[in-house]
Design an enzyme around this catalytic site. Structure first.
Site, PDB file in Angstrom:
ATOM      1  N   HIS A   1       0.860  -1.296   0.067  1.00 28.25           N
ATOM      2  CA  HIS A   1       0.129   0.055  -0.029  1.00 28.25           C
ATOM      3  C   HIS A   1       0.923   1.093   0.068  1.00 28.25           C
ATOM      4  CE1 HIS A   1      -3.441   2.787   1.112  1.00 28.25           C
ATOM      5  NE2 HIS A   1      -4.233   1.546   0.777  1.00 28.25           N
ATOM      6  N   HIS A   2       0.544   2.179  -0.785  1.00 34.63           N
ATOM      7  CA  HIS A   2       1.080   3.592  -0.936  1.00 34.63           C
ATOM      8  C   HIS A   2       1.424   4.303   0.455  1.00 34.63           C
ATOM      9  CE1 HIS A   2       3.554   6.295  -3.167  1.00 34.63           C
ATOM     10  NE2 HIS A   2       2.668   6.123  -4.461  1.00 34.63           N
ATOM     11  N   ALA A   3       0.303   3.952   1.155  1.00 34.53           N
ATOM     12  CA  ALA A   3       0.642   4.568   2.663  1.00 34.53           C
ATOM     13  C   ALA A   3       1.795   4.113   3.365  1.00 34.53           C
ATOM     14  CB  ALA A   3      -0.785   4.307   3.508  1.00 34.53           C
TER      15      ALA A   3
ATOM     16  N   ASN B   1       5.742   8.036   2.927  1.00 40.57           N
ATOM     17  CA  ASN B   1       6.265   8.843   1.718  1.00 40.57           C
ATOM     18  C   ASN B   1       6.807   9.871   2.445  1.00 40.57           C
ATOM     19  OD1 ASN B   1       4.437   7.387  -0.602  1.00 40.57           O
ATOM     20  ND2 ASN B   1       3.447   7.292   1.197  1.00 40.57           N
TER      21      ASN B   1
END
Length: 527
Positions: free
Chosen positions: A145-147, A317
């Protein structure tokens, strides 16, 4: 407990059944280098389990604050089960590139379970008829997941499950991981209350850091060092509307030496400039063939890592972004490369003036509840179909290893990328480099791009045209597969070879045997 930043949390809020927000990769491996010349699925499970201590993301799960009153938290999952996260499938005969592309797209389109650690590995065997690959290869399709990660921290996660040789030497670092108890609602609400009290101070600090950058930007614009002529909304294309739940995926690898030779044709040009020009040429041809090419240049958002030396292993990120015109309105490939280079220099100067890290910090100022509500409403009302996009596509470059990498003793022979699409941005181009190759992969909404093989062909054509113009000699990109048919392959008969047998639960695994894939020259069967 560790709280997500505003930027990380935004990927949680953007998650819908039609817009799963995970990134990933497609690694392809030759098992002939592994011990015994093959890899069993239970070997894969035990190998990954031994490397979980190499990245925190493997065993951390989300805990959301009630009503999204504050950003979620990471905790060490007390119910972690590796067999949920590592799966195994096989392609039917003949096991060609097109079948792999369809399978990767299917895997990528499925949302992840947000109540568990946000990663999945799927072993895909049966790659027996892919041009340029030895028979018997298997793929490892990852989803994270990009989180949890961006492109750079994802490299750290990948490094945890790869070696520099086939020996499979156990990691030297001791795994001292300990699970945590789930927090109660009262604790989460109390934390949310005190965070809200500190929010005004964070706003003032961020604005204070940005003021010198704004003044610097104004000064550079007034001097003519930076132009703001192209800072406008992007033209509307088929890729900039509400997305469906279905995806397509493909990848086109090129020789890195060819890309580097092409950048020498324009003073101070970079590899990224060449890739952007190739993508611009591919989009120009694809849209022109459909009589949908806008007069204005399409634009791409290019993420920029603001991760410091001491933050390479940090979760989440740490990125800012530039928006760069792709020169799709220019037919001549060399003129397009010069144009892309000039625009990239200008966009970088604007970002540097304000400060990429400061721009990233602005995401912390968005109230969590408002961010989640806005994301859900934007999707439900189909707002993406009613306005011009900020940019048309994303081109994100993830640097890879220059030396061979090994997974479970199998040598990696290729590496490609997958990435999320969402409303108003239905096409993304992850660029992965590995060894002496660099590959432009793409993920797209299937309704927006029902013919991914045509876009792949357009990227190859754009590369060849730019290569010929830059060096005076024709070039051919590395071939992965021949042109694919537009229809999906029919179901094939059950393969005669014996696929890898899934491992039984660990408490009885020692009493089990498993089957494995051996090199083509050997007889295949139970081991």
């Amino acid at each position: 407990m560790l709280q997500l930043s505003g930027q990380d949390a935004s990927f949680v809020y953007l998650e819908t059944p039609h817009t799963p927000m995970h990134i990933g990769s497609v690694g392809i491996y030759d098992p002939s280098t592994a011990p015994g010349g093959f890899v069993r699925f239970k070997d894969v499970l035990s190998f990954i389990e031994s490397r979980l201590g190499g990245a925190r993301s493997f065993r951390q799960r989300l805990v959301r604050v009630p009503f999204d009153l504050d950003h979620p938290y990471w905790i060490e999952d007390p119910e972690f089960d590796i067999e949920f996260h590592v799966r195994h499938i096989a392609l039917p005969k003949p096991g060609d590139w097109r079948q792999l592309c369809i399978q990767v797209a299917r895997l990528h389109s499925r949302p992840m379970d947000l109540s568990k650690p946000l990663w999945e590995f799927t072993v895909v065997e049966g790659l027996d008829n892919v041009e340029g690959l030895p028979p018997g290869c298997f793929a490892l399709v990852s989803k994270v997941h990009h989180a949890a990660i961006d492109g750079m921290s994802g490299v750290e996660m990948s490094a945890a499950v790869h070696d520099l040789d086939a020996s499979m030497k156990p990691p030297e670092k001791t795994d001292d991981w300990q699970p945590e108890n789930m927090p109660n609602v009262a604790d989460l609400l109390t934390r949310s209350y005190f965070n809200s009290l500190r929010q005004p101070m964070r706003v003032m600090e961020t604005i204070g850091r940005s003021l010198p950058g704004m003044a610097k930007l104004a000064a550079t614009v007034s001097k003519g060092d930076v132009s703001i002529a192209n800072t406008k909304m992007a033209p509307k294309t088929r890729f900039n509307g509400k997305v469906s739940a279905h995806r397509v995926w493909d990848a086109v690898p090129f020789k890195l030496a060819d890309i580097r030779a092409m950048k020498e044709a324009v003073a101070d040009a970079t590899v990224n400039d060449v890739i952007l020009a190739i993508v611009g040429g591919g989009l120009r041809q694809y849209l022109d063939d459909k009589a949908e090419l806008p007069k204005e240049s399409l634009t791409a958002m290019a993420p920029i890592s603001v991760r410091g030396e001491g933050e390479k292993a940090a979760l989440g990120n740490l990125v800012s972004a530039m928006v760069i015109p792709l020169g799709t309105h220019i037919a001549d490939p060399m003129e397009r490369l010069q144009y892309v280079h000039d625009q990239a220099v200008n966009s970088k100067a604007m970002t540097n003036a304000v400060g990429a890290r400061t721009l990233a910090d602005y995401s912390q100022l968005i109230p969590s509840g408002l961010a989640g509500l806005a994301a859900r409403l934007y999707t439900r009302v189909g707002a993406a179909n009613t306005h011009a996009p900020v940019f048309n596509t994303v081109v994100t470059n993830v640097p890879g290893s220059r030396v061979p990498m090994y997974f479970c003793g199998a040598r990696m022979v290729a590496m490609y990328g997958t990435a999320p699409v969402f409303d108003s941005m239905g096409l993304i181009n992850p660029v992965y480099s590995y060894g002496d190759t660099i590959a432009v992969s793409f993920t797209c909404d299937r309704d927006m791009m029902p013919d991914p093989q045509n876009y792949a062909a357009a990227l190859r054509s754009s590369f060849e045209a730019l290569k010929a113009a830059a060096t005076g000699a024709p070039a051919t990109p590395l071939k992965v597969a021949k042109a694919a048919p537009t229809v999906k392959p029919k179901a094939a008969a059950k393969p005669k070879t014996v696929p890898m047998k899934p491992a039984t639960p660990r408490k009885t695994a020692a009493k089990q045997t498993a089957t494995g894939r051996k090199p083509a020259a050997r007889k295949q069967g139970a081991k």
